[in-house]
Design an enzyme around this catalytic site. Structure first.
Site, short mmCIF file in Angstrom:
data_model
loop_
_atom_site.label_atom_id
_atom_site.label_comp_id
_atom_site.label_asym_id
_atom_site.label_seq_id
_atom_site.Cartn_x
_atom_site.Cartn_y
_atom_site.Cartn_z
N ALA A 130 -0.02 -3.40 -4.42
CA ALA A 130 -0.21 -2.40 -5.47
C ALA A 130 0.14 -2.92 -6.86
CB ALA A 130 0.63 -1.17 -5.14
N HIS A 160 3.37 0.33 -12.57
CA HIS A 160 4.30 -0.79 -12.39
C HIS A 160 4.11 -1.78 -13.52
CE1 HIS A 160 5.32 0.54 -8.40
NE2 HIS A 160 4.07 0.50 -8.01
N1 LIG Z 1 2.09 -4.26 0.07
C1 LIG Z 1 1.88 -3.13 -0.60
O1 LIG Z 1 1.68 -3.10 -1.80
C2 LIG Z 1 1.85 -1.85 0.17
C3 LIG Z 1 1.34 -0.69 -0.44
C4 LIG Z 1 1.30 0.48 0.30
C5 LIG Z 1 1.79 0.51 1.58
N2 LIG Z 1 2.32 -0.62 2.14
C6 LIG Z 1 2.87 -0.63 3.51
O2 LIG Z 1 1.82 -0.83 4.44
C7 LIG Z 1 2.13 -0.13 5.65
C8 LIG Z 1 0.95 0.77 6.02
O3 LIG Z 1 0.71 1.70 4.97
P1 LIG Z 1 -0.27 2.95 5.18
O4 LIG Z 1 -0.33 3.69 3.91
O5 LIG Z 1 -1.52 2.50 5.83
O6 LIG Z 1 0.61 3.81 6.21
P2 LIG Z 1 0.14 5.02 7.15
O7 LIG Z 1 1.37 5.80 7.41
O8 LIG Z 1 -1.04 5.71 6.60
O9 LIG Z 1 -0.31 4.28 8.51
C9 LIG Z 1 0.56 3.52 9.32
C10 LIG Z 1 0.05 3.56 10.76
O10 LIG Z 1 0.78 2.60 11.53
C11 LIG Z 1 1.22 3.17 12.75
N3 LIG Z 1 2.46 2.50 13.14
C12 LIG Z 1 3.67 2.58 12.54
N4 LIG Z 1 4.57 1.81 13.15
C13 LIG Z 1 3.94 1.22 14.19
C14 LIG Z 1 4.34 0.32 15.20
N5 LIG Z 1 5.60 -0.13 15.28
N6 LIG Z 1 3.43 -0.06 16.11
C15 LIG Z 1 2.16 0.39 16.07
N7 LIG Z 1 1.71 1.24 15.11
C16 LIG Z 1 2.59 1.66 14.19
C17 LIG Z 1 1.36 4.66 12.46
O11 LIG Z 1 1.20 5.41 13.64
C18 LIG Z 1 0.24 4.91 11.44
O12 LIG Z 1 -0.96 5.30 12.06
C19 LIG Z 1 3.43 0.65 5.39
O13 LIG Z 1 4.54 -0.09 5.91
C20 LIG Z 1 3.52 0.69 3.88
O14 LIG Z 1 4.86 0.71 3.44
C21 LIG Z 1 2.33 -1.80 1.45
#
Ligand SMILES: NC(=O)c1ccc[n+]([C@@H]2O[C@H](COP(=O)([O-])OP(=O)(O)OC[C@H]3O[C@@H](n4cnc5c(N)ncnc54)[C@H](O)[C@@H]3O)[C@@H](O)[C@H]2O)c1
Length: 263
Positions: free
Chosen positions: A127, A212
């Site tokens: 992001a 940010h």
């Molecule tokens: N790098 C970045 O800039 C950035 C930005 C946004 C989100 N993220 C991270 O990316 C990840 C995904 O984000 P999102 O918005 O798609 O989240 P989300 O909540 O929409 O989806 C996550 C999915 O993963 C599944 N899940 C969670 N833990 C699990 C596990 N141990 N095993 C199997 N499945 C599992 C959940 O059931 C859910 O369907 C999060 O950890 C979030 O913090 C990173």
């Protein structure tokens, strides 16, 4: 030649990755094999993309399909639980839950697994922006790294605020404890810079979007980057740019482009 792509997590980011394969934005992927601990999340997505998406019930099953690359878009726990096994199975790993890499012990274990199997761990910029320049500046010596996150007061439960209010100012390690939602941005910046950032979190009535700002002082330059994000259509907590950043990284890793611009 097409490859199999592995996906852990079928939420906001995972769904957008699947869509990008389906519509040809990400090329050279023959099929996707996905694991979500909430099985329905995968099944719902597979209904929309029955030709390319297969849902499995465990990481073991996922790895048995021999994916070239596995995208973790689930949670920090998922990185801890599955990261090493993915690399040991010979697949490259794209980590979205970058915050997990602030755990030195886990990071070391992943590095060792990648070395032993000749695989790589990729962390998309997510992001934010400018990690290419931060990495380049690091070669000259970075002296200061600052991240200023500004959010509309409403997003921080401070409706009616008239003036900007600094809610937190301190080292990255403390910032991620107090503001866990910021952890991925802080972690990616810290990993790229190799220096712990100072973080400021501000409730600012003049901003309408999650914003940010990154300031990096080095012997080569002063870098100042400002990103004003809109939320992802399917998860208001995730910036749309984060999914796009993962998609763009996959385009780079999996090929399909002859000229690669940007470091
Ligand atoms: N790098 C970045 O800039 C950035 C930005 C946004 C989100 N993220 C991270 O990316 C990840 C995904 O984000 P999102 O918005 O798609 O989240 P989300 O909540 O929409 O989806 C996550 C999915 O993963 C599944 N899940 C969670 N833990 C699990 C596990 N141990 N095993 C199997 N499945 C599992 C959940 O059931 C859910 O369907 C999060 O950890 C979030 O913090 C990173």
């Amino acid at each position: 030649v097409t490859v199999t792509l592995g996906l852990i997590g079928c939420g906001a980011i995972g769904s957008e990755v699947v869509k990008a394969v389906a519509n040809g934005t990400i090329r050279n992927v023959g099929r996707i094999v996905a694991y979500d601990m909430v099985r329905e999340k995968c099944l719902r997505l597979a209904e929309e993309h029955p030709q390319i998406l297969e849902c499995v019930d465990s990481l073991r099953e996922l790895l048995s399909r021999k994916p070239r690359v596995v995208v973790e878009a689930a949670s920090q726990e998922a990185v801890k639980e599955y990261g090493e096994r993915v690399l040991e199975a010979g697949a490259d790993l794209v980590i979205l839950s970058v915050g997990a890499l602030l755990d030195n012990e886990l990071r070391e274990r992943l590095v060792e697994a990648a070395k032993a199997s000749g695989t790589k761990v990729y962390v998309p910029t997510g992001a934010i922006a400018g990690l290419d320049a931060v990495r380049a500046a690091r070669l000259s010596g970075i002296t200061r790294v600052e991240l200023i996150t500004k959010k509309p007061p409403k997003a921080l439960g401070l409706e009616g605020l008239k003036e900007p209010k600094v809610l937190f100012e301190g080292p990255a390690s403390e910032a991620v404890r107090r503001y866990p939602r910021n952890v991925n941005v802080v972690a990616a910046l810290t990993l790229a810079a190799g220096v712990e950032a100072t973080v400021k979190v501000v409730a600012d009535p003049s901003v309408e979007r999650n914003t940010h700002e990154i300031i990096v002082e080095s012997r080569a330059s002063r870098i100042r980057v400002r990103v004003e994000n809109l939320p992802s259509p399917s998860n208001p907590r995730t910036s749309h740019l984060a999914s796009l950043s993962a998609i763009e990284l996959l385009r780079k890793i999996l090929g399909g482009e002859e000229v690669l611009v940007g470091t």
